[in-house]
Design an enzyme around this catalytic site. Structure first.
Site, short mmCIF file in Angstrom:
data_model
loop_
_atom_site.label_atom_id
_atom_site.label_comp_id
_atom_site.label_asym_id
_atom_site.label_seq_id
_atom_site.Cartn_x
_atom_site.Cartn_y
_atom_site.Cartn_z
N GLY A 36 36.27 85.93 26.57
CA GLY A 36 35.20 85.99 25.58
C GLY A 36 35.62 86.70 24.29
O GLY A 36 34.86 87.48 23.72
N SER A 53 36.50 85.38 21.28
CA SER A 53 36.36 84.74 19.97
C SER A 53 34.90 84.60 19.54
O SER A 53 34.28 83.56 19.76
CB SER A 53 37.05 83.36 20.00
OG SER A 53 38.43 83.52 19.91
N ASN A 65 37.78 77.41 26.57
CA ASN A 65 38.01 78.47 25.59
C ASN A 65 37.90 77.92 24.17
O ASN A 65 38.34 78.55 23.20
CB ASN A 65 39.40 79.09 25.80
CG ASN A 65 39.31 80.51 26.36
OD1 ASN A 65 38.29 81.18 26.20
ND2 ASN A 65 40.39 80.99 26.95
N GLU A 76 44.21 80.30 9.17
CA GLU A 76 44.14 79.77 10.53
C GLU A 76 45.03 78.54 10.70
O GLU A 76 44.93 77.79 11.66
CB GLU A 76 42.68 79.46 10.90
CG GLU A 76 41.78 80.69 10.88
CD GLU A 76 41.90 81.60 12.12
OE1 GLU A 76 42.01 81.07 13.23
OE2 GLU A 76 41.88 82.84 11.94
N CYS A 108 43.40 71.02 18.87
CA CYS A 108 43.81 72.43 18.84
C CYS A 108 45.16 72.63 19.49
O CYS A 108 45.92 73.52 19.14
CB CYS A 108 42.81 73.30 19.60
SG CYS A 108 41.22 73.45 18.81
N ASP A 139 38.77 71.74 12.18
CA ASP A 139 39.14 70.67 13.12
C ASP A 139 38.16 70.52 14.28
O ASP A 139 38.38 69.72 15.18
CB ASP A 139 40.60 70.78 13.59
CG ASP A 139 40.88 71.95 14.53
OD1 ASP A 139 39.96 72.72 14.82
OD2 ASP A 139 42.04 72.08 14.96
N HIS A 162 36.63 76.40 13.19
CA HIS A 162 37.73 75.79 12.43
C HIS A 162 37.25 74.41 11.96
O HIS A 162 36.48 73.74 12.67
CB HIS A 162 38.98 75.57 13.31
CG HIS A 162 39.69 76.82 13.70
ND1 HIS A 162 40.22 77.00 14.96
CD2 HIS A 162 39.98 77.95 13.01
CE1 HIS A 162 40.80 78.19 15.03
NE2 HIS A 162 40.66 78.79 13.86
N ASN A 220 33.09 81.27 18.42
CA ASN A 220 33.58 80.12 19.19
C ASN A 220 32.72 80.07 20.44
O ASN A 220 32.86 80.89 21.34
CB ASN A 220 35.07 80.37 19.50
CG ASN A 220 35.66 79.44 20.56
OD1 ASN A 220 34.93 78.75 21.27
ND2 ASN A 220 36.97 79.46 20.66
N ALA A 264 32.35 78.20 23.08
CA ALA A 264 32.92 78.02 24.43
C ALA A 264 33.53 79.33 24.92
O ALA A 264 33.31 79.75 26.06
CB ALA A 264 33.97 76.92 24.41
N1 SUO Z 1 41.86 75.96 17.85
C1 SUO Z 1 41.21 76.43 19.04
C2 SUO Z 1 41.29 77.91 19.13
C3 SUO Z 1 40.53 78.51 20.26
C4 SUO Z 1 40.72 79.98 20.38
N2 SUO Z 1 40.06 80.50 21.55
C5 SUO Z 1 40.31 81.75 22.02
O1 SUO Z 1 41.14 82.46 21.50
C6 SUO Z 1 39.53 82.19 23.24
C7 SUO Z 1 40.22 83.28 24.02
C8 SUO Z 1 39.28 83.96 25.00
O2 SUO Z 1 38.11 84.14 24.70
O3 SUO Z 1 39.77 84.33 26.11
C9 SUO Z 1 40.19 80.68 19.12
O4 SUO Z 1 38.99 80.96 19.06
O5 SUO Z 1 40.98 80.89 18.19
#
Ligand code: SUO
EC number: 3.5.3.23
Length: 445
Positions: A20, A22, A363, A174, A369, A252, A250, A25, A27
């Protein structure tokens, strides 16, 4: 000389886990503390690489990072033996331990921005590793990423490597997740399209309110300068702040392009009409397909949930393009209906290819990605470290390597296990032999 796009996918590292980390993000935020399966994650990635190589595309492998990163823990004041460093961090700062253990370098769309030789002033392929400064767990990737890229693209006559931009929010970068290149043919001088989330030096400009904008306009400009791009062939666009606030961390996650096709969601950008007019003008002669997906057919939340746009548009050797999407697209009704329609619209996109990437998807990382695109001509391709190209031999060697070294279950508590550090280093030491990278990891130096 013939030119083509090669994809370099990140090999998932042995510490793949859900921490968790990010914010922004959805997911990653939603799967915090779920158990992961690093072995399955690595194999899902290898399957995609092999399938694309089997289609006749150039497919390479980008090695993961040394994790847990004990060296960073030492910089933060943890001391003693490696096992003691891990134990102290687990007790005093478990989230910091999780951050230095993340296998996040698998998402190589964030490894760097790459400009093909046809676009650059000195006629070389330029690489700038992304500083990924918005997330601590990712901000430590770029030094080793830079070393791995240099070990793959070594010949200075063909390849130029820049250090990452200054590691500060003003130059948040990024990488290729926010960069697209358009051209009629891969070998033509292309249009480089840089998408950013905010302006660092002008607070009057729009910006997201809820989630962070990771990438700045100023960072994009700096990379365009470093790579020696022709300003007439560079277009900048700001992401719609509302979609960042809906989980589009992002670009993408909401747009993808290839050759003369721009595939994007209606709400992806601010000033879409102006941006498209600039792209068309910069491209000059020839057809340009703008494939805009309306909110009425695919709401932003469905795009984020399914990762429809985190797809790969690949040029098939016998003409036309395929769209490579994750399984989640099939499971999202609006998206699956759209994809079935898309292939009948008369655009170059003719075929849908579905992959199971659930370990990475959980994730927030889809097919796009997981890959770094590098357009190469034949001479440049011949100069790439040959050991990194995917083929039958490398596929079976890497599957065997995963079987020998990877666990099939990992939870946050396991990250302090000194045995995991040992397993990870043993695996990576062997991997640098398989991929002929030399001593790229701190533990090897
Ligand atoms: N381009 C996709 C990148 C996904 C990446 N997720 C992470 O790092 C999640 C790692 C975690 O929560 O364990 C990010 O958000 O940069």
């Amino acid at each position: 000389m013939r030119a083509f796009e090669a994809n370099f996918d990140g090999l998932v590292g042995p510490t793949h886990n859900y921490a968790g980390l990010s914010f922004g993000n959805v997911a990653s935020m939603g799967n915090e503390a779920a158990p992961s399966n690093p072995k399955e994650a690595a194999k899902q990635g290898l399957q995609k690489m092999k399938a694309l190589a089997d289609l006749g595309l150039y497919q390479g492998v980008l090695a993961p990072q040394e994790r847990p990163d004990v060296h960073t823990l030492r910089k933060l004041g943890f001391s003693g033996s490696d096992a003691e460093v891990l134990a102290q961090a687990a007790r005093q700062a478990p989230k910091v331990l999780a951050a230095v253990s993340s296998a996040s370098s698998m998402w190589t769309a964030n490894a760097a921005t790459v400009s093909p030789s046809a676009d650059t002033a000195d006629g070389r392929v330029h690489f700038t590793p992304a500083n990924l400064v918005n997330k601590f767990h990712r901000s430590t990737e770029h030094p080793v990423t830079g070393r791995i890229l240099q070990a793959m693209f070594t010949d200075e006559r063909h390849f130029a490597h820049h250090p990452a931009l200054p590691s500060v929010d003003h130059f948040g970068d990024e990488g290729a997740a926010n960069h697209t290149r358009f051209a009629q043919q891969y070998g033509d001088a292309g249009v480089e399209f840089f998408v950013f989330g905010k302006y660092a030096f002008d607070s009057r400009q729009p910006a997201p309110q809820r989630f962070p904008a990771r990438h700045t306009f100023e960072a994009s400009q700096a990379v365009a300068r470093l790579h020696g791009l022709n300003p007439a062939k560079v277009v900048y666009a700001q992401q719609n702040p509302a979609v960042i606030d809906a989980g589009v961390f992002h670009n993408d996650v909401i747009a993808v392009g290839n050759l003369n096709v721009s595939f994007y969601h209606q709400e992806a950008f601010l000033n879409t009409a102006e941006v498209n007019a600039q792209l068309r003008a910069a491209m000059g002669e020839g057809e340009f397909h703008f494939v805009e997906v309306p909110t009425a057919e695919v709401p932003v939340l469905d795009a984020v949930k399914s990762y429809l746009f985190n797809s790969q548009l690949i040029a098939l050797p016998d003409g036309g393009m395929a769209i490579v999407v994750p399984e989640e697209c099939r499971k999202t009704a609006s998206v699956w209906a759209y994809l079935n329609k898309l292939v009948t619209l008369g655009t170059p996109i003719r075929e849908v290819k579905v992959f199971n990437l659930t370990q990475s998807m959980s994730n927030g990382g889809g097919p796009a990605c997981l890959r770094l695109r590098v357009v190469l001509n034949e001479a440049e391709q011949a100069a790439v470290n040959p050991a990194v190209w995917m083929n039958d031999g490398l596929f079976s060697r890497l599957n065997g390597w995963v079987d020998r070294h990877y666990r099939d279950r990992l939870v946050e508590a396991d990250l302090a296990d000194p045995q995991l550090l040992l397993e990870s280093r043993t695996a990576l030491d062997e991997l640098t032999g398989i991929l002929a990278l030399g001593a790229v990891y701190p533990f090897q130096r």
